[in-house]
Design an enzyme around this catalytic site. Sequence first.
Site, PDB file in Angstrom:
ATOM      1  N   HIS A  98      -4.682   2.575  14.923  1.00 49.52           N
ATOM      2  CA  HIS A  98      -5.796   1.852  14.283  1.00 49.52           C
ATOM      3  C   HIS A  98      -5.310   0.424  14.053  1.00 49.52           C
ATOM      4  CE1 HIS A  98      -9.357   1.218  11.973  1.00 49.52           C
ATOM      5  NE2 HIS A  98      -8.745   1.098  10.817  1.00 49.52           N
ATOM      6  N   ASN A 150       0.807  -1.218   0.000  1.00 51.37           N
ATOM      7  CA  ASN A 150       0.000   0.000   0.000  1.00 51.37           C
ATOM      8  C   ASN A 150       0.842   1.271   0.000  1.00 51.37           C
ATOM      9  OD1 ASN A 150      -2.298  -1.438  -0.310  1.00 51.37           O
ATOM     10  ND2 ASN A 150      -3.038  -1.212   1.794  1.00 51.37           N
TER      11      ASN A 150
END
Length: 310
Positions: free
Chosen positions: A176, A96
């Site tokens: 997160h 990513n």
Amino acid sequence: MRRNKIAIIGAGFVGSTCAHWAAARELGEIVLLDINEGAAQGKALDLMQAGPIYKFESHVTGTSRYQDIEGSDVVVITAGLPRKPGMSRDELVAVNAKIVKEVCEGVKKYAPQSYVIVVCNPMDAMAVYAKQILGFPRERVLGMGGALDSARFRAFIANELNVSYRDVVGMVIGNHGDAMMPLVRLASVNGIPITSLLPTEKINQIVARTKQAGAEIGGLLKTGSAYYAPAAGSIEMVEAILKDQKRVIPCAVELNGEYGVHGLFVGVPCVLGKNGLEKILTIDLTPSEKEEFNKSVQAVQNLVDTLKKL
Ligand code: APR
């Protein structure tokens, strides 16, 4: 009057659902951009054709060309691979990061004044990287994690107590990922602490389920990961900025000394308005909360270290 322009990068599950929520809420013109032009155009057309039924005024287009996001007020980055079952968000770093680099170069060129919301995972590290490539001030680069994790926390509390979601207050700060931090002490039902409404064992279960909520959904879906609530969390942030709502939403932002952290993105309560990040609210953490928060910070640091080695 000029309409707001919202660019959503990545027209996969999260991106197209972001477009859906944003259109339904009439937040502005929406441009869906994907490397797969057909997917972006097809989904945009499909969504646009729902307009006459739901009577929304948002214009939706799909593209693969960065020129088309020119002048966007807000850019939501969802491009990237999702988790596969059993995969941690962290395993997505290398793949990513490449996508985020390419996307941010396009955003920097065509939407240099935009507010950027980073959604792709591992979000904390991708936000650090995005800010580095964009070179935007910290007020304009925000990571979406806390909005989602807090919604999950509140949903589980509301369901357990059989009360309306509207009346539940609760935030998740930190990273997160598995070390995220649901703030039990400050969670309440209209001000009534959940600690006085639920036994400790139940609260512990809610905390554990919140931390694993993404994995729970991924495991059930088998392919891909969650998208309705991640998209809703993203559009909650977009709306707060575009409507200058001064909403208090936990977002991953670059901390410059707040919470004792320097130069790292960590989720903390933020006031979001027309200037993006307008203020960071400081919570007086207890010693054990501080310890937990530091674990979250360390998790982000580990990811950033992985990113540096690429
Ligand atoms: N530029 C633009 N779009 C890209 C690029 C790129 N370089 N690389 C991939 N994409 C697009 C894909 O073509 C695909 O349409 O990103 C989209 C990703 O969509 P999905 O595979 O459906 O993934 P999604 O579930 O939307 O998750 C996207 O958000 O929540 C996070 O962990 C999740 O990192 C993942 C991201």
